[in-house]
Motif scaffolding. Sequence first.
Motif, PDB file in Angstrom:
ATOM      1  N   ASP A  60       0.810  -1.225   0.000  1.00  0.00           N
ATOM      2  CA  ASP A  60       0.000   0.000   0.000  1.00  0.00           C
ATOM      3  C   ASP A  60       0.839   1.268   0.000  1.00  0.00           C
ATOM      4  N   GLY A  61       2.148   1.143  -0.198  1.00  0.00           N
ATOM      5  CA  GLY A  61       3.015   2.304  -0.232  1.00  0.00           C
ATOM      6  C   GLY A  61       3.072   3.067   1.083  1.00  0.00           C
ATOM      7  N   GLY A  62       2.673   2.402   2.160  1.00  0.00           N
ATOM      8  CA  GLY A  62       2.690   3.039   3.472  1.00  0.00           C
ATOM      9  C   GLY A  62       1.450   3.861   3.782  1.00  0.00           C
ATOM     10  N   GLY A  63       0.431   3.760   2.950  1.00  0.00           N
ATOM     11  CA  GLY A  63      -0.766   4.575   3.128  1.00  0.00           C
ATOM     12  C   GLY A  63      -1.422   4.432   4.483  1.00  0.00           C
ATOM     13  N   ALA A  64      -1.743   3.220   4.900  1.00  0.00           N
ATOM     14  CA  ALA A  64      -2.441   3.012   6.176  1.00  0.00           C
ATOM     15  C   ALA A  64      -1.623   3.549   7.337  1.00  0.00           C
ATOM     16  N   VAL A  65      -0.350   3.229   7.371  1.00  0.00           N
ATOM     17  CA  VAL A  65       0.516   3.655   8.472  1.00  0.00           C
ATOM     18  C   VAL A  65       0.672   5.173   8.489  1.00  0.00           C
ATOM     19  N   THR A  66       0.832   5.776   7.347  1.00  0.00           N
ATOM     20  CA  THR A  66       0.975   7.235   7.275  1.00  0.00           C
ATOM     21  C   THR A  66      -0.237   7.928   7.888  1.00  0.00           C
ATOM     22  N   PHE A  67      -1.429   7.506   7.498  1.00  0.00           N
ATOM     23  CA  PHE A  67      -2.638   8.147   8.008  1.00  0.00           C
ATOM     24  C   PHE A  67      -2.876   7.831   9.478  1.00  0.00           C
ATOM     25  N   LEU A  68      -2.500   6.631   9.924  1.00  0.00           N
ATOM     26  CA  LEU A  68      -2.627   6.304  11.352  1.00  0.00           C
ATOM     27  C   LEU A  68      -1.667   7.139  12.186  1.00  0.00           C
ATOM     28  N   ARG A  69      -0.462   7.333  11.694  1.00  0.00           N
ATOM     29  CA  ARG A  69       0.504   8.176  12.426  1.00  0.00           C
ATOM     30  C   ARG A  69       0.005   9.616  12.520  1.00  0.00           C
ATOM     31  N   GLU A  70      -0.605  10.109  11.444  1.00  0.00           N
ATOM     32  CA  GLU A  70      -1.154  11.465  11.465  1.00  0.00           C
ATOM     33  C   GLU A  70      -2.241  11.605  12.533  1.00  0.00           C
ATOM     34  N   LEU A  71      -2.982  10.523  12.779  1.00  0.00           N
ATOM     35  CA  LEU A  71      -4.027  10.531  13.806  1.00  0.00           C
ATOM     36  C   LEU A  71      -3.469  10.353  15.207  1.00  0.00           C
ATOM     37  N   GLY A  72      -2.228   9.899  15.290  1.00  0.00           N
ATOM     38  CA  GLY A  72      -1.640   9.599  16.589  1.00  0.00           C
ATOM     39  C   GLY A  72      -2.086   8.247  17.119  1.00  0.00           C
ATOM     40  N   ALA A  73      -2.489   7.356  16.222  1.00  0.00           N
ATOM     41  CA  ALA A  73      -2.919   6.015  16.619  1.00  0.00           C
ATOM     42  C   ALA A  73      -1.717   5.189  17.066  1.00  0.00           C
ATOM     43  N   ASP A  74      -1.961   4.246  17.976  1.00  0.00           N
ATOM     44  CA  ASP A  74      -0.909   3.395  18.520  1.00  0.00           C
ATOM     45  C   ASP A  74      -0.761   2.132  17.670  1.00  0.00           C
ATOM     46  N   LEU A  75       0.208   2.125  16.767  1.00  0.00           N
ATOM     47  CA  LEU A  75       0.433   0.974  15.897  1.00  0.00           C
ATOM     48  C   LEU A  75       0.926  -0.249  16.667  1.00  0.00           C
ATOM     49  N   GLY A  77      -0.236  -0.918  19.657  1.00  0.00           N
ATOM     50  CA  GLY A  77      -1.306  -1.242  20.605  1.00  0.00           C
ATOM     51  C   GLY A  77      -1.943  -2.590  20.299  1.00  0.00           C
ATOM     52  N   PRO A  78      -2.776  -3.076  21.208  1.00  0.00           N
ATOM     53  CA  PRO A  78      -3.352  -4.406  21.050  1.00  0.00           C
ATOM     54  C   PRO A  78      -4.217  -4.581  19.807  1.00  0.00           C
ATOM     55  N   ALA A  79      -4.970  -3.556  19.407  1.00  0.00           N
ATOM     56  CA  ALA A  79      -5.854  -3.704  18.251  1.00  0.00           C
ATOM     57  C   ALA A  79      -5.060  -3.863  16.955  1.00  0.00           C
ATOM     58  N   CYS A  80      -4.111  -2.968  16.723  1.00  0.00           N
ATOM     59  CA  CYS A  80      -3.300  -3.052  15.503  1.00  0.00           C
ATOM     60  C   CYS A  80      -2.422  -4.300  15.508  1.00  0.00           C
ATOM     61  N   PHE A 131     -10.360   3.385  14.724  1.00  0.00           N
ATOM     62  CA  PHE A 131     -11.491   3.241  15.629  1.00  0.00           C
ATOM     63  C   PHE A 131     -11.083   2.754  17.019  1.00  0.00           C
ATOM     64  N   SER A 132      -9.942   2.064  17.126  1.00  0.00           N
ATOM     65  CA  SER A 132      -9.468   1.695  18.466  1.00  0.00           C
ATOM     66  C   SER A 132      -8.953   2.941  19.187  1.00  0.00           C
ATOM     67  N   LYS A 133      -8.360   3.868  18.442  1.00  0.00           N
ATOM     68  CA  LYS A 133      -7.917   5.133  19.040  1.00  0.00           C
ATOM     69  C   LYS A 133      -9.123   5.925  19.524  1.00  0.00           C
ATOM     70  N   ALA A 134     -10.165   5.989  18.693  1.00  0.00           N
ATOM     71  CA  ALA A 134     -11.374   6.735  19.067  1.00  0.00           C
ATOM     72  C   ALA A 134     -12.042   6.118  20.299  1.00  0.00           C
ATOM     73  N   ALA A 135     -12.033   4.792  20.382  1.00  0.00           N
ATOM     74  CA  ALA A 135     -12.662   4.107  21.518  1.00  0.00           C
ATOM     75  C   ALA A 135     -11.908   4.342  22.812  1.00  0.00           C
ATOM     76  N   SER A 136     -10.584   4.582  22.709  1.00  0.00           N
ATOM     77  CA  SER A 136      -9.783   4.771  23.933  1.00  0.00           C
ATOM     78  C   SER A 136      -9.805   6.212  24.433  1.00  0.00           C
TER      79      SER A 136
END
Length: 137
Positions: A60-75, A77-80, A131-136
Amino acid sequence: MAVPSYLEPAATAVRATEAEWDEKASTLILTTPLCYPGTEERVMVFISPDAETGGWQVDDGGGAVTFLRELGADLAGPACTACLRNAYEEKVLMLDEAGNYGIPVLDAEDLATAALEVETGSLMLYAVGRFSKAASE
């Protein structure tokens, strides 16, 4: 130059809205009709030769990770972590050190299936992380 014929099934499989052949990088760039949830960013799939295996890398050329990092999501973390573990065990999809989420392919006949797996896997990884970030919170 036109897309090599052996890559055309991959573009069709992901219903690409755009299939661009990067001659310099020998990479097919597929822009899919799917967007990462909450963004207007399209999921993209990249298919390039893998000199190490003699096959291809589909990612995916890093797409998912790039956008998750922009959100401050925990890669980490247990969900990811669970999502990545499951994807690896079921489909051999993996996240490399550069943040590319993909799969190695040895047989050209498997490129279309791999492109679909990367398309949906990238979208799923992003959704789980988002969505795991939003739930936390």
